[in-house]
Write a protein that holds these residues in place. Structure first.
Motif, PDB file in Angstrom:
ATOM      1  N   THR A  25      -7.513  -5.680   9.973  1.00 32.92           N
ATOM      2  CA  THR A  25      -7.886  -6.138  11.309  1.00 32.92           C
ATOM      3  C   THR A  25      -8.253  -7.614  11.336  1.00 32.92           C
ATOM      4  OG1 THR A  25      -8.721  -3.924  11.735  1.00 32.92           O
ATOM      5  CG2 THR A  25      -9.388  -5.627  13.276  1.00 32.92           C
ATOM      6  N   ARG A  26      -8.646  -8.166  10.219  1.00 31.92           N
ATOM      7  CA  ARG A  26      -9.078  -9.563  10.172  1.00 31.92           C
ATOM      8  C   ARG A  26      -8.011 -10.529  10.697  1.00 31.92           C
ATOM      9  NH1 ARG A  26     -13.013 -11.382   5.827  1.00 31.92           N
ATOM     10  NH2 ARG A  26     -13.589 -13.444   6.545  1.00 31.92           N
ATOM     11  N   PRO A  27      -6.725 -10.388  10.322  1.00 31.38           N
ATOM     12  CA  PRO A  27      -5.715 -11.293  10.886  1.00 31.38           C
ATOM     13  C   PRO A  27      -5.607 -11.208  12.408  1.00 31.38           C
ATOM     14  CG  PRO A  27      -4.857 -10.206   8.936  1.00 31.38           C
ATOM     15  CD  PRO A  27      -6.164  -9.538   9.268  1.00 31.38           C
ATOM     16  N   LEU A  28      -5.790 -10.010  12.967  1.00 32.42           N
ATOM     17  CA  LEU A  28      -5.794  -9.865  14.428  1.00 32.42           C
ATOM     18  C   LEU A  28      -6.954 -10.644  15.030  1.00 32.42           C
ATOM     19  CD1 LEU A  28      -4.917  -8.596  17.136  1.00 32.42           C
ATOM     20  CD2 LEU A  28      -6.322  -6.605  16.531  1.00 32.42           C
ATOM     21  N   ILE A  77      -5.070 -15.262  24.958  1.00 31.61           N
ATOM     22  CA  ILE A  77      -5.273 -14.251  23.921  1.00 31.61           C
ATOM     23  C   ILE A  77      -4.270 -13.110  24.096  1.00 31.61           C
ATOM     24  CG2 ILE A  77      -6.855 -12.457  23.096  1.00 31.61           C
ATOM     25  CD1 ILE A  77      -9.146 -14.498  23.701  1.00 31.61           C
ATOM     26  N   ALA A  78      -4.139 -12.611  25.322  1.00 30.46           N
ATOM     27  CA  ALA A  78      -3.203 -11.510  25.586  1.00 30.46           C
ATOM     28  C   ALA A  78      -1.777 -11.909  25.204  1.00 30.46           C
ATOM     29  CB  ALA A  78      -3.275 -11.095  27.055  1.00 30.46           C
ATOM     30  N   ASP A  79      -1.368 -13.124  25.574  1.00 32.36           N
ATOM     31  CA  ASP A  79      -0.018 -13.591  25.267  1.00 32.36           C
ATOM     32  C   ASP A  79       0.204 -13.722  23.763  1.00 32.36           C
ATOM     33  OD1 ASP A  79       0.455 -13.709  27.990  1.00 32.36           O
ATOM     34  OD2 ASP A  79       0.269 -15.899  28.115  1.00 32.36           O
ATOM     35  N   GLN A  80      -0.754 -14.330  23.072  1.00 31.98           N
ATOM     36  CA  GLN A  80      -0.619 -14.572  21.637  1.00 31.98           C
ATOM     37  C   GLN A  80      -0.609 -13.265  20.844  1.00 31.98           C
ATOM     38  OE1 GLN A  80      -0.100 -17.749  20.699  1.00 31.98           O
ATOM     39  NE2 GLN A  80       0.338 -17.083  18.625  1.00 31.98           N
ATOM     40  N   GLU A  84       2.515 -12.067  18.579  1.00 38.44           N
ATOM     41  CA  GLU A  84       2.394 -11.936  17.128  1.00 38.44           C
ATOM     42  C   GLU A  84       2.249 -10.502  16.644  1.00 38.44           C
ATOM     43  OE1 GLU A  84      -0.319 -14.498  15.045  1.00 38.44           O
ATOM     44  OE2 GLU A  84       0.082 -16.152  16.438  1.00 38.44           O
ATOM     45  N   TRP A  85       1.594  -9.653  17.445  1.00 40.28           N
ATOM     46  CA  TRP A  85       1.264  -8.299  16.988  1.00 40.28           C
ATOM     47  C   TRP A  85       1.942  -7.205  17.803  1.00 40.28           C
ATOM     48  CZ3 TRP A  85      -1.536  -7.646  12.620  1.00 40.28           C
ATOM     49  CH2 TRP A  85      -2.172  -8.774  12.116  1.00 40.28           C
ATOM     50  N   GLN A  86       2.637  -7.571  18.865  1.00 37.31           N
ATOM     51  CA  GLN A  86       3.273  -6.601  19.751  1.00 37.31           C
ATOM     52  C   GLN A  86       2.256  -5.560  20.234  1.00 37.31           C
ATOM     53  OE1 GLN A  86       4.950  -7.250  16.546  1.00 37.31           O
ATOM     54  NE2 GLN A  86       5.697  -8.971  17.746  1.00 37.31           N
ATOM     55  N   ARG A  87       1.080  -6.053  20.595  1.00 36.51           N
ATOM     56  CA  ARG A  87       0.002  -5.181  21.084  1.00 36.51           C
ATOM     57  C   ARG A  87      -0.517  -5.687  22.415  1.00 36.51           C
ATOM     58  NH1 ARG A  87      -4.327  -3.968  16.394  1.00 36.51           N
ATOM     59  NH2 ARG A  87      -5.250  -2.841  18.118  1.00 36.51           N
ATOM     60  N   LEU A  88      -0.807  -4.761  23.280  1.00 33.51           N
ATOM     61  CA  LEU A  88      -1.469  -5.067  24.539  1.00 33.51           C
ATOM     62  C   LEU A  88      -2.896  -4.547  24.447  1.00 33.51           C
ATOM     63  CD1 LEU A  88       1.344  -3.944  26.989  1.00 33.51           C
ATOM     64  CD2 LEU A  88       0.735  -6.288  26.371  1.00 33.51           C
ATOM     65  N   PRO A  89      -3.822  -5.147  25.189  1.00 33.65           N
ATOM     66  CA  PRO A  89      -5.183  -4.606  25.167  1.00 33.65           C
ATOM     67  C   PRO A  89      -5.206  -3.186  25.716  1.00 33.65           C
ATOM     68  CG  PRO A  89      -5.020  -6.512  26.639  1.00 33.65           C
ATOM     69  CD  PRO A  89      -3.684  -6.298  26.051  1.00 33.65           C
ATOM     70  N   LEU A  90      -6.053  -2.359  25.137  1.00 31.14           N
ATOM     71  CA  LEU A  90      -6.210  -0.996  25.634  1.00 31.14           C
ATOM     72  C   LEU A  90      -6.864  -1.013  27.012  1.00 31.14           C
ATOM     73  CD1 LEU A  90      -7.566   0.586  22.332  1.00 31.14           C
ATOM     74  CD2 LEU A  90      -5.228   0.694  23.221  1.00 31.14           C
ATOM     75  N   VAL A 102     -14.029  -8.719  29.060  1.00 32.89           N
ATOM     76  CA  VAL A 102     -14.000  -7.964  27.813  1.00 32.89           C
ATOM     77  C   VAL A 102     -12.580  -7.428  27.631  1.00 32.89           C
ATOM     78  CG1 VAL A 102     -14.918  -5.985  26.546  1.00 32.89           C
ATOM     79  CG2 VAL A 102     -16.410  -7.286  28.060  1.00 32.89           C
ATOM     80  N   MET A 103     -12.019  -7.712  26.451  1.00 29.59           N
ATOM     81  CA  MET A 103     -10.676  -7.236  26.110  1.00 29.59           C
ATOM     82  C   MET A 103     -10.808  -6.319  24.899  1.00 29.59           C
ATOM     83  SD  MET A 103      -8.712 -10.895  26.381  1.00 29.59           S
ATOM     84  CE  MET A 103      -7.055 -10.237  26.435  1.00 29.59           C
ATOM     85  N   ASP A 104     -10.343  -5.100  25.047  1.00 30.91           N
ATOM     86  CA  ASP A 104     -10.474  -4.112  23.976  1.00 30.91           C
ATOM     87  C   ASP A 104      -9.116  -3.894  23.323  1.00 30.91           C
ATOM     88  OD1 ASP A 104     -10.927  -1.952  22.322  1.00 30.91           O
ATOM     89  OD2 ASP A 104     -11.697  -0.645  23.897  1.00 30.91           O
ATOM     90  N   TYR A 105      -9.010  -4.302  22.059  1.00 31.02           N
ATOM     91  CA  TYR A 105      -7.800  -4.066  21.278  1.00 31.02           C
ATOM     92  C   TYR A 105      -7.990  -2.916  20.292  1.00 31.02           C
ATOM     93  CZ  TYR A 105      -5.436  -8.159  23.109  1.00 31.02           C
ATOM     94  OH  TYR A 105      -4.805  -9.046  23.940  1.00 31.02           O
ATOM     95  N   GLY A 106      -9.019  -2.137  20.464  1.00 24.88           N
ATOM     96  CA  GLY A 106      -9.284  -1.027  19.565  1.00 24.88           C
ATOM     97  C   GLY A 106     -10.033  -1.492  18.326  1.00 24.88           C
ATOM     98  N   ASP A 107      -9.341  -2.185  17.438  1.00 24.90           N
ATOM     99  CA  ASP A 107      -9.949  -2.693  16.203  1.00 24.90           C
ATOM    100  C   ASP A 107     -10.778  -3.942  16.444  1.00 24.90           C
ATOM    101  OD1 ASP A 107      -8.490  -0.707  14.953  1.00 24.90           O
ATOM    102  OD2 ASP A 107      -6.853  -2.037  14.409  1.00 24.90           O
ATOM    103  N   ALA A 108     -10.465  -4.652  17.499  1.00 33.50           N
ATOM    104  CA  ALA A 108     -11.172  -5.894  17.821  1.00 33.50           C
ATOM    105  C   ALA A 108     -11.494  -5.903  19.312  1.00 33.50           C
ATOM    106  CB  ALA A 108     -10.314  -7.107  17.464  1.00 33.50           C
ATOM    107  N   ILE A 109     -12.704  -6.311  19.629  1.00 32.53           N
ATOM    108  CA  ILE A 109     -13.129  -6.422  21.023  1.00 32.53           C
ATOM    109  C   ILE A 109     -13.490  -7.879  21.269  1.00 32.53           C
ATOM    110  CG2 ILE A 109     -14.860  -5.746  22.741  1.00 32.53           C
ATOM    111  CD1 ILE A 109     -15.024  -3.034  21.336  1.00 32.53           C
TER     112      ILE A 109
END
Length: 143
Positions: A25-28, A77-80, A84-90, A102-109
């Motif tokens: 999760t650190r790279p995210l 942040i959402a765009d990057q 890079e990770w092909q992830r959208l915030p939950l 507040v943006m929740d990515y699961g592993d990172a908030i």
């Protein structure tokens, strides 16, 4: 392969993967911090909360000085992360008011706050027992 052998094989693979990447999760979290920095986010703090919180592994806390800047940081942040990770915030909360997003990515908030909110809620003190990561040093460690 028997069920027991398959289980042992799966556990061995998991252990090998964790050995190669001790903290996936650190790279995210670093991507999030750099995206915030690109939009002139101020006082960026990374907290490794995995040992003290079940909600996430990392919190990224950023100050923006206006509603427009807070929204801009959030969008960067959402765009990057998507690129890079092909992830959208939950989930994203606070976009309409934009004094605290507040943006929740699961592993990172991610917490993006204006100065008044950041001072009032003082998340760094509330999560003060979590490990604080200097992301400029963490970026060197990751390479």
């Amino acid at each position: 392969m028997s069920d027991r052998t398959q289980l042992e094989y799966t556990l061995a693979q998991s252990t090998a993967t964790l050995g190669e990447y001790p903290d996936p999760t650190r790279p995210l979290a670093l991507t999030i911090a750099h995206a915030a920095e690109d939009r002139k986010g101020h006082e960026i703090v990374l907290l490794c909360v995995s040992e003290v919180c079940y909600l996430a592994d990392y919190f990224v806390i950023v100050t923006g000085f206006s509603n427009v800047q807070v929204r801009s940081i959030s969008q960067a942040i959402a765009d990057q992360v998507e690129e890079e990770w092909q992830r959208l915030p939950l989930r994203i909360e606070g976009q309409s008011d934009a004094s605290w997003i507040v943006m929740d990515y699961g592993d990172a908030i991610v917490h993006i706050l204006k100065p008044q909110e950041r001072e009032f809620y003082n998340l760094e003190a509330f999560w003060g027992h979590a490990e604080r990561i200097d992301f400029s040093v963490a970026e060197v460690d990751a390479q």
